[in-house]
Motif scaffolding. Structure first.
Motif, mmCIF file in Angstrom:
data_model
loop_
_atom_site.group_PDB
_atom_site.id
_atom_site.type_symbol
_atom_site.label_atom_id
_atom_site.label_comp_id
_atom_site.label_asym_id
_atom_site.label_seq_id
_atom_site.Cartn_x
_atom_site.Cartn_y
_atom_site.Cartn_z
ATOM 1 N N LEU A 163 16.460 -13.923 -10.769
ATOM 2 C CA LEU A 163 15.954 -12.744 -11.474
ATOM 3 C C LEU A 163 14.431 -12.778 -11.474
ATOM 4 N N PHE A 164 13.815 -11.602 -11.455
ATOM 5 C CA PHE A 164 12.359 -11.534 -11.516
ATOM 6 C C PHE A 164 11.909 -11.898 -12.936
ATOM 7 N N PRO A 165 11.176 -12.997 -13.098
ATOM 8 C CA PRO A 165 10.857 -13.483 -14.451
ATOM 9 C C PRO A 165 9.964 -12.540 -15.245
ATOM 10 N N HIS A 166 9.156 -11.723 -14.564
ATOM 11 C CA HIS A 166 8.206 -10.859 -15.263
ATOM 12 C C HIS A 166 8.814 -9.506 -15.639
ATOM 13 N N LEU A 167 10.066 -9.250 -15.193
ATOM 14 C CA LEU A 167 10.713 -7.976 -15.497
ATOM 15 C C LEU A 167 11.791 -8.144 -16.559
ATOM 16 N N SER A 168 12.015 -7.110 -17.325
ATOM 17 C CA SER A 168 13.103 -7.114 -18.307
ATOM 18 C C SER A 168 14.440 -7.058 -17.583
ATOM 19 N N ALA A 169 15.499 -7.276 -18.325
ATOM 20 C CA ALA A 169 16.841 -7.175 -17.741
ATOM 21 C C ALA A 169 17.048 -5.788 -17.152
ATOM 22 N N ALA A 182 18.554 -5.067 -22.953
ATOM 23 C CA ALA A 182 17.872 -4.358 -21.861
ATOM 24 C C ALA A 182 16.405 -4.734 -21.753
ATOM 25 N N GLY A 183 15.737 -4.948 -22.882
ATOM 26 C CA GLY A 183 14.312 -5.262 -22.857
ATOM 27 C C GLY A 183 13.991 -6.742 -22.801
ATOM 28 N N THR A 184 15.029 -7.585 -22.675
ATOM 29 C CA THR A 184 14.834 -9.041 -22.712
ATOM 30 C C THR A 184 14.427 -9.585 -21.348
ATOM 31 N N LYS A 185 13.447 -10.489 -21.329
ATOM 32 C CA LYS A 185 13.037 -11.157 -20.090
ATOM 33 C C LYS A 185 14.040 -12.278 -19.766
ATOM 34 N N PRO A 186 14.174 -12.635 -18.490
ATOM 35 C CA PRO A 186 15.169 -13.641 -18.075
ATOM 36 C C PRO A 186 15.101 -14.955 -18.833
ATOM 37 N N ARG A 187 13.879 -15.407 -19.181
ATOM 38 C CA ARG A 187 13.762 -16.713 -19.854
ATOM 39 C C ARG A 187 14.390 -16.709 -21.245
ATOM 40 N N LYS A 188 14.581 -15.515 -21.813
ATOM 41 C CA LYS A 188 15.189 -15.414 -23.147
ATOM 42 C C LYS A 188 16.700 -15.170 -23.078
#
Length: 365
Positions: free
Chosen positions: A102-108, A143-149
């Motif tokens: 997943l792109f780490p800088h983008l939201s889900a 939907a607004g969560t980044k992959p690391r979370k």
């Protein structure tokens, strides 16, 4: 035990593809020291699992289907269209990688919207489609969560949604559950099965886990040394393995020999008594749980099969102990920890192993 390179297919379990629809592939990839040469066909709605030991060619096959590795020979057609020379980004193929990527800088939401955006949808259209897919995956609140979370299971579902959002005609899943812990794996496997059941195109799954393959796939294709050695419905593969690798995968002792009625003379080892009345080359299989161990030669036993063995090793197997035995017949035996203690089992200990004929299964080789 046996080790063959022959291929078997249970045609009765395969769904015949409508001409021009689904996957029609003959993948030949020659790396000099390794050659992959397999044929894969599937109708829309089919889920195929590629199984095999490390180095068998599973990942090479997946990369070739995705367009990340070129064909040396053969062909690759999807819904009647040749994809041999089509670049990866132009193929109607979705991929779920083992590490999700997943792109780490983008939201889900934006991760899922990335695919439709690349296929020409507007930003608003892409985000609307992504929101719909996240809702299907039960992730609308993330939907607004980044992959690391995200948890491992949530990240896997986002990756699946991203792959499905482009409406692929071929979905490739590379060890999609490998990064999950045991509890999450159970939950996500059930969810993935539901989504694959609703998928109307072809899905190809690569996995080392026999349970993932048995639960998720309609058909198993077992690859060893770059070639298909067995394929068919999961139940048929589990009941009638044809190589040592498959037998170990499904937890069976497997041998090959010549049958004369109820007696099978093994290629390497003693004779076995079975319930089946057969003639000619056969396999004989039985589970480790069918083996009973004794420290002294049993008298008055009803078991028709009796061998003198030696304990080569012991390991915990679920809630039991699995004994690796050598001697007249190399085999695996399962017993409780109490039974292992009472028998004083340890490496080098002599034992007698018995198996009733009714617990064996013989079938033509």
């Amino acid at each position: 035990m046996t080790n063959l390179d022959d291929t078997t297919t249970d045609a009765a379990t395969e769904r015949p593809a409508i001409p021009g629809e689904g996957l029609d592939a003959h993948l030949v990839v020659d790396h000099g020291t390794f050659r992959l040469d397999i044929t894969l066909t599937a109708a829309p709605g089919d889920v195929i699992a590629l199984l095999g030991p490390n180095g068998a060619g599973k990942t090479t096959a997946l990369r070739t289907l995705a367009g990340l590795a070129p064909l040396s020979d053969g062909h690759l057609r999807l819904d009647g269209t040749a994809l041999d020379r089509t670049p990866p980004e132009s193929r109607p193929v979705g991929v779920v990688f083992q590490d999700y990527l997943l792109f780490p800088h983008l939201s889900a939401l934006d991760n899922v919207a990335f695919g439709p955006r690349c296929h020409g949808a507007t930003r608003a259209e892409s985000r609307a489609q992504a929101a719909e897919w996240l809702n299907r995956m039960g992730l609308a609140d993330h939907a607004g969560t980044k992959p690391r979370k995200l948890s491992g299971g949530q990240a896997q579902r986002v990756a699946l949604a991203r792959a499905l959002a482009t409406h692929p005609r071929l979905l490739l899943l590379d060890e999609p559950l490998a990064a999950l812990d045991a509890r999450t794996r159970l939950e996500v496997r059930a969810q993935l099965r539901r989504h694959l059941a609703q998928f109307e195109a072809v899905a190809v799954l690569v996995t080392h886990d026999p349970l993932d393959a048995m639960v998720l796939a309609d058909r198993l294709v077992v690859i060893e040394h770059g070639r298909v050695v067995q394929q068919g419905a999961p139940a048929d593969i589990a009941r009638r393995p044809r190589t040592d690798y498959i037998a170990q995968l499904v937890g069976l002792n497997l041998y090959k020999g010549q049958a004369e009625g109820h007696t099978v003379r093994l290629d390497a080892g003693p004779a076995l008594t079975t319930t089946e009345d057969l003639s000619g080359p056969v396999f004989v299989a039985f589970p480790p749980s069918a083996v009973t161990l004794h420290r002294d030669r049993p008298t008055g036993s009803s078991a028709r099969n009796l061998w003198r063995c030696e304990v080569a090793g012991l390991e915990t197997h679920g809630d039991q102990i699995r004994a690796d035995l050598t001697g007249e017949l190399p085999l695996a035996a399962d017993l409780t920890t109490v039974a292992a203690a009472e028998l004083d089992l340890h490496p080098g200990a002599p034992v007698w192993a018995t198996v009733k004929a009714t617990q064996t299964h013989a079938y033509p080789a």
